[in-house]
Design a protein around this motif. Structure first.
Motif, short mmCIF file in Angstrom:
data_model
loop_
_atom_site.label_atom_id
_atom_site.label_comp_id
_atom_site.label_asym_id
_atom_site.label_seq_id
_atom_site.Cartn_x
_atom_site.Cartn_y
_atom_site.Cartn_z
N ALA A 96 5.80 -39.32 83.22
CA ALA A 96 5.38 -40.45 82.38
C ALA A 96 4.62 -39.95 81.16
CB ALA A 96 4.53 -41.42 83.19
N GLU A 100 5.66 -40.34 77.09
CA GLU A 100 4.77 -40.92 76.08
C GLU A 100 4.52 -39.93 74.94
OE1 GLU A 100 3.37 -44.01 75.71
OE2 GLU A 100 4.74 -44.59 77.31
N TYR A 268 6.41 -53.72 84.06
CA TYR A 268 5.14 -53.12 84.44
C TYR A 268 4.10 -54.16 84.88
CZ TYR A 268 6.66 -48.57 82.75
OH TYR A 268 7.33 -47.39 82.58
N ARG A 303 8.64 -46.94 88.33
CA ARG A 303 7.68 -47.43 87.33
C ARG A 303 6.39 -47.82 88.04
NH1 ARG A 303 12.37 -50.30 85.53
NH2 ARG A 303 13.11 -49.56 83.50
N GLN A 308 1.33 -45.44 83.99
CA GLN A 308 1.63 -45.74 82.60
C GLN A 308 0.36 -45.96 81.78
OE1 GLN A 308 4.55 -45.40 81.45
NE2 GLN A 308 4.46 -46.27 79.39
N ARG A 312 -0.61 -43.51 78.63
CA ARG A 312 -0.78 -44.08 77.29
C ARG A 312 -2.16 -43.74 76.71
NH1 ARG A 312 2.26 -47.87 75.10
NH2 ARG A 312 0.49 -49.16 74.44
#
Length: 325
Positions: A96, A100, A268, A303, A308, A312
């Motif tokens: 992940a 990104e 998500y 996911r 996430q 991020r």
């Protein structure tokens, strides 16, 4: 918010999960429980290769060459080269974060996490008592990859799983554990700086999320990261805040309200009818992957909003630094 934890249930659950990172007060001092076949056991598994790496996980011949200013993402506006090291949280997060970093910053990215590890495992000179082989020590990878940024994500393995901690545990000797952890953080940053030579990498310390069993330990480990970043010119990525309730940084929660990104990407937002998303499975308070843990550590295959969110935030911090130079 989920129902409050019952202490006995939490402790029993912790015993199943400690093979990956570990809780300081509920696990044995010599290793993971024998009756935990589904726990994420530590292995010497090589990291999965990312684009720009060969099958061993090392940078391919297309990686930036040492000392080449045109390849650096620092001060040149060029895509950064990023190395990601850590424990089982990094193991599950690595793909992940790669997506990104490549998507937002066009970064060249290599990951080399090992489940069950802590800072001392990545120190050179610890090969005989370490879960990380010599070629994947932090300084060795800095010399070979010449990264602009090294992202370190460590829960702070605190119950004696890795032999390089010499049996020092948070539950058994809290101040000694913290002193040793701080010393290892200094040694690790010094080794990486020396390995980088004239262009040492910028270290990004990832602050950890809440621990429902011993919340003060994570708070104190994060403080060590903050102090080390300030002393060595590092960066802080408070990924732990992204998986904490608003206004309650060290309060653990299985679910949180969906954020703007999750509402824009409904896959998500796991419980859209309630405008909330799941960070943890019912049977795993520590990890953020919504797939079951396995005996062979691997990147999360589904996911997972918590992963996430953290990826991020790490990307945001690196991107902000790249753009500011």
């Amino acid at each position: 918010m989920r129902k409050p934890w019952v202490v006995g249930v939490a402790l029993a659950l912790a015993a199943v999960l400690l093979g990956a990172c570990g809780d300081p007060s509920s696990g044995p001092s010599a290793g993971p429980p024998a009756a935990a076949p589904e726990a994420s056991a530590t292995t010497h598994q090589r990291p999965l290769a990312s684009p720009g790496t060969d099958s061993s996980g090392k940078a391919s011949s297309g990686a930036p060459s040492p000392g080449d200013p045109s390849s650096s993402g620092t001060g040149s506006g060029k895509p950064p080269t990023v190395l990601y090291l850590g424990d089982s949280l990094a193991m599950e997060n690595q793909e992940a974060l790669g997506r990104e970093l490549r998507g937002e910053l066009h970064a060249r990215y290599t990951s080399a996490p090992y489940s069950g590890t802590t800072l001392c495992d990545y120190l050179e000179g610890s090969a005989e008592r370490s879960l990380v082989p010599g070629g994947d020590k932090a300084a060795a990878l800095v010399r070979s990859l010449r990264p602009d940024y090294v992202v370190l994500q460590f829960w702070g393995n605190a119950w004696g799983y890795t032999p390089c901690m010499d049996g020092i545990t948070y539950d058994g000797a809290r101040e000694r554990y913290l002193e040793r952890y701080a010393a290892d953080a200094r040694r690790l940053t010094d080794q990486m700086a020396a390995a980088g030579g004239a262009r040492p990498p910028r270290v990004v310390w990832v602050l950890q999320g809440p621990d429902p069993i011993t919340p003060d330990r994570v708070r104190r480990v994060n403080t060590l990261y903050e102090e080390r970043a300030a002393a060595s010119g590092g960066l802080l990525a408070d990924a732990g805040r992204a998986v904490s309730p608003a206004g309650a940084r060290y309060t653990w929660s299985q679910h949180l309200p969906c954020n703007a990104y999750e509402r824009a990407h409904p896959e998500y937002c796991t419980q859209r009818d309630q405008d909330r998303t799941a960070l943890h499975r019912d049977d795993d308070y520590l990890h953020f992957c919504l797939a079951p843990t396995t005996s062979t550590p691997k990147p999360c295959p589904v996911r997972s909003p918590g992963i996430q969110r953290m990826a991020r935030e790490i990307t945001r911090v690196i991107g902000g630094h790249v753009r500011s130079r």
